[in-house]
Design a protein around this motif. Structure first.
Motif, PDB file in Angstrom:
ATOM      1  N   GLY A 240     -40.920  23.562   6.445  1.00 20.91           N
ATOM      2  CA  GLY A 240     -41.982  24.520   6.115  1.00 20.91           C
ATOM      3  C   GLY A 240     -41.553  25.616   5.153  1.00 20.91           C
ATOM      4  O   GLY A 240     -42.313  26.556   4.903  1.00 20.91           O
ATOM      5  N   LYS A 241     -40.366  25.482   4.565  1.00 22.69           N
ATOM      6  CA  LYS A 241     -39.823  26.546   3.703  1.00 22.69           C
ATOM      7  C   LYS A 241     -40.710  26.779   2.470  1.00 22.69           C
ATOM      8  O   LYS A 241     -41.059  27.912   2.152  1.00 22.69           O
ATOM      9  CB  LYS A 241     -38.387  26.197   3.268  1.00 22.69           C
ATOM     10  N   SER A 242     -41.044  25.681   1.784  1.00 20.81           N
ATOM     11  CA  SER A 242     -41.854  25.844   0.560  1.00 20.81           C
ATOM     12  C   SER A 242     -43.235  26.355   0.897  1.00 20.81           C
ATOM     13  O   SER A 242     -43.793  27.199   0.175  1.00 20.81           O
ATOM     14  CB  SER A 242     -41.970  24.515  -0.195  1.00 20.81           C
ATOM     15  N   THR A 243     -43.796  25.866   2.001  1.00 23.72           N
ATOM     16  CA  THR A 243     -45.123  26.354   2.395  1.00 23.72           C
ATOM     17  C   THR A 243     -45.052  27.856   2.656  1.00 23.72           C
ATOM     18  O   THR A 243     -45.921  28.613   2.195  1.00 23.72           O
ATOM     19  CB  THR A 243     -45.623  25.611   3.654  1.00 23.72           C
ATOM     20  N   LEU A 244     -44.001  28.299   3.342  1.00 20.57           N
ATOM     21  CA  LEU A 244     -43.879  29.729   3.643  1.00 20.57           C
ATOM     22  C   LEU A 244     -43.788  30.552   2.361  1.00 20.57           C
ATOM     23  O   LEU A 244     -44.477  31.564   2.205  1.00 20.57           O
ATOM     24  CB  LEU A 244     -42.658  29.975   4.541  1.00 20.57           C
TER      25      LEU A 244
END
Ligand SMILES: Nc1ncnc2c1ncn2[C@@H]1O[C@H](COP(=O)(O)OP(=O)(O)OP(=O)(O)O)[C@@H](O)[C@H]1O
Length: 270
Positions: free
Chosen positions: A66-70
């Motif tokens: 979920g890093k890029s989404t965050l």
């Protein structure tokens, strides 16, 4: 590395440290109970994270954590389903990506997004001109030559941006983000594609940016040795939620962190 790439990298290693405006007072980025679903799947779920003023904070996690989404939620590229983001108490949630950038949240991209038809200097000038037009009262701007010099790109300024070797394109993205005088700078996989020498220079550069520009830096990176060297704290994301946060040595030796990396088939912690 070919001969030309080597020459440019060597030029870039000679980073120029010019005297420029005093750093701004550091600013704090607060993420509160942020969630985002795609269909029935939570990419980010109830994330609360305080990115403290002037700190270098790492954000790690296995593929799909979920890093890029965050980072896309923080920078206005995506809208959250719930939760909020503030910079020094000013709400960022609901702003578009350009509005977030102008309000002080700067970023670089996992897949480099330079203006391919512009020169190196013009890439930075576009951001600098925007910053001049929209500058908040009192926010000091660094001039274009200073930014290029700091990134070791001044001698290459009239080349087309995409003719640079990969590592220098990443530096150009940082220069462009800094032209907007960010309060917080988000670097999405800044060391990707860099060799050991380049990534060692990048560690120094990130520290220098934090010191000279007075901004906090949030670093998303798969290279855990890089994270250990540059970050003061590290947050771990797993299945969209914060698993743990703490000092790099403590976090990278946490059995739960090692487990999620091994379980996800990624490299174990460095
Ligand atoms: N636009 C989208 N539509 C549907 N699902 C998405 C979308 N973007 C991300 N996801 C899903 O959300 C989850 C988190 O993805 P994300 O790309 O944020 O993870 P990541 O930690 O950045 O991964 P990586 O390290 O591989 O870049 C994954 O399950 C992914 O498949």
């Amino acid at each position: 590395m070919d001969k030309e790439a080597f020459r440019m990298t060597a030029l870039a290693a000679d980073i120029d440290l010019m005297t420029q405006p005093e750093p701004e007072p550091a600013r704090c980025l607060d993420i509160t109970d942020l969630s985002k679903r795609f269909g029935g799947v939570y990419a980010v779920r109830g994330v609360t994270l305080r990115c403290m003023a002037g700190e270098i904070l790492g954000l790690i996690g296995p593929n799909g954590a979920g890093k890029s989404t965050l980072i896309n939620l923080i920078t206005g590229t995506l809208s959250p389903d719930s939760g909020m983001v503030t910079l020094d108490g000013q709400p960022m949630t609901g702003l578009s990506a350009p509005q977030c950038a102008r309000a002080g949240v700067g970023r670089t991209f996992q897949n480099i997004r330079l203006f391919a038809h512009l020169t190196i200097r013009q890439n930075v000038e576009v951001a600098h001109t925007t910053a001049l037009r929209h500058r908040a009262a009192g926010r000091a701007l660094h001039d274009v030559d200073d930014l290029l010099g700091r990134m070791g790109l001044r001698g290459l300024a009239d080349r087309m941006a995409t003719t640079l070797p990969y590592g220098l394109q990443r530096r150009l993205e940082i220069a462009r983000a800094l032209a907007l005088a960010p309060g917080y700078l988000l670097l999405d996989e800044p060391a990707a594609g860099m060799n050991d020498v380049e990534s060692e220079h990048l560690v120094e550069l990130i520290r220098q940016i934090r010191n000279d520009f007075g901004c906090g830096v949030l670093v998303i990176e798969h290279d855990l040795r890089f994270i250990r060297r540059v970050c003061e704290r590290v947050a771990v994301l797993h299945m969209g939620e914060i698993l743990t946060i703490g000092g790099p040595d403590e976090v990278l030796s946490d059995p739960r962190v090692i487990e999620v990396y091994i379980g996800g088939g990624d490299e174990p912690a460095a």
